[in-house]
Design an enzyme around this catalytic site. Sequence first.
Site, PDB file in Angstrom:
ATOM      1  N   ASP A 186      41.560  40.296  29.727  1.00 15.38           N
ATOM      2  CA  ASP A 186      42.981  40.382  29.398  1.00 15.38           C
ATOM      3  C   ASP A 186      43.377  39.115  28.647  1.00 15.38           C
ATOM      4  O   ASP A 186      43.447  38.027  29.229  1.00 15.38           O
ATOM      5  CB  ASP A 186      43.824  40.528  30.670  1.00 15.38           C
ATOM      6  CG  ASP A 186      45.276  40.863  30.379  1.00 15.38           C
ATOM      7  OD1 ASP A 186      45.744  40.579  29.252  1.00 15.38           O
ATOM      8  OD2 ASP A 186      45.965  41.392  31.267  1.00 15.38           O
ATOM      9  N   ASP A 202      48.869  42.362  37.891  1.00 13.51           N
ATOM     10  CA  ASP A 202      48.525  42.760  36.524  1.00 13.51           C
ATOM     11  C   ASP A 202      47.019  42.914  36.360  1.00 13.51           C
ATOM     12  O   ASP A 202      46.543  43.866  35.724  1.00 13.51           O
ATOM     13  CB  ASP A 202      49.086  41.753  35.511  1.00 13.51           C
ATOM     14  CG  ASP A 202      48.679  40.307  35.798  1.00 13.51           C
ATOM     15  OD1 ASP A 202      48.236  40.000  36.926  1.00 13.51           O
ATOM     16  OD2 ASP A 202      48.811  39.471  34.882  1.00 13.51           O
ATOM     17  N   ARG A 203      46.242  42.006  36.946  1.00 14.38           N
ATOM     18  CA  ARG A 203      44.791  42.106  36.864  1.00 14.38           C
ATOM     19  C   ARG A 203      44.282  43.331  37.616  1.00 14.38           C
ATOM     20  O   ARG A 203      43.417  44.070  37.119  1.00 14.38           O
ATOM     21  CB  ARG A 203      44.142  40.842  37.424  1.00 14.38           C
ATOM     22  CG  ARG A 203      44.415  39.583  36.608  1.00 14.38           C
ATOM     23  CD  ARG A 203      43.827  38.354  37.291  1.00 14.38           C
ATOM     24  NE  ARG A 203      42.361  38.421  37.321  1.00 14.38           N
ATOM     25  CZ  ARG A 203      41.620  37.633  38.091  1.00 14.38           C
ATOM     26  NH1 ARG A 203      42.201  36.756  38.916  1.00 14.38           N
ATOM     27  NH2 ARG A 203      40.299  37.722  38.052  1.00 14.38           N
ATOM     28  N   THR A 215      48.919  35.388  28.090  1.00 13.48           N
ATOM     29  CA  THR A 215      49.262  33.978  28.244  1.00 13.48           C
ATOM     30  C   THR A 215      48.128  33.242  28.943  1.00 13.48           C
ATOM     31  O   THR A 215      47.725  32.147  28.547  1.00 13.48           O
ATOM     32  CB  THR A 215      50.562  33.831  29.038  1.00 13.48           C
ATOM     33  OG1 THR A 215      51.599  34.571  28.389  1.00 13.48           O
ATOM     34  CG2 THR A 215      50.976  32.377  29.138  1.00 13.48           C
TER      35      THR A 215
END
Length: 266
Positions: A135, A115-116, A138
């Site tokens: 970002d 995701d990063r 969570t």
Amino acid sequence: MPPTDLDWLALSVGNTRLHWARFTGSTLEASWDTPHLPAPAAQRLISAQFDAKVWLEVAGVAALPANAAHTPPTGLWVASVVPEQLQLWLSSPGATAIALDRVPLRGVYPTLGIDRALAVWGAGTQLGWPVLVIDAGTALTLTGASGSQQLVGGAILPGLRLQLMSLAQKTAALPEVEIAGSLPPRWANDTPNAIASGVIYTTLAGVQDFIENWWQEFPESAVALTGGDSTALLTYMQTLYPEISAKITADKHFIFWGMRSIVIKS
């Protein structure tokens, strides 16, 4: 064959939610979020070729955005930080996993979250290089890449909601506090505001410090903000650090822009 003129689905599996996007070629038609789905619900959705009616029945959403599921997609592209959910969705016919080795970002390390990597790649393709991506999910992550599309590095800390939740779950008397739409008083006279103050102001100070340090090394760098709590974080930054926030580009789709770049060129 690249889906240059076909409908396809992108799925980013986060730690707490599924992030979906519907594309026609390179055009983003719609995006929406759902909770993680159990195997029976996922299999039903896959068997129904992601039909809109089945979405509403199994995915825990009241409505889908327009163009979310108007025809069966030609393919499903998945990026996941949750192995169990990844395996569920890879059972869909034509599903393809986007692994770290498919992201053209240079100098990545093996445990860098997909995701990063995708968010940085998407931000770089949209805003230019170098780029710093914050970002606010969570986990709150900061990830930077140089002008040569080389990973510089980053940092990870608990996101705003996770910090607030942990105090409620791991202490005997502290309540769970929701994220507010505006900054709490810094010097609070009640427990909920004291919790909000401690979490929000210290997080903002950390983000501000990282941004300023990044700009010392890359003065002309773009700064991108994404993630579920990005709206709240940007609102707080605009109040506390207006000059910095004016240079931040917020877009919840950076990870999808990264996926699109890879899918269209595959």
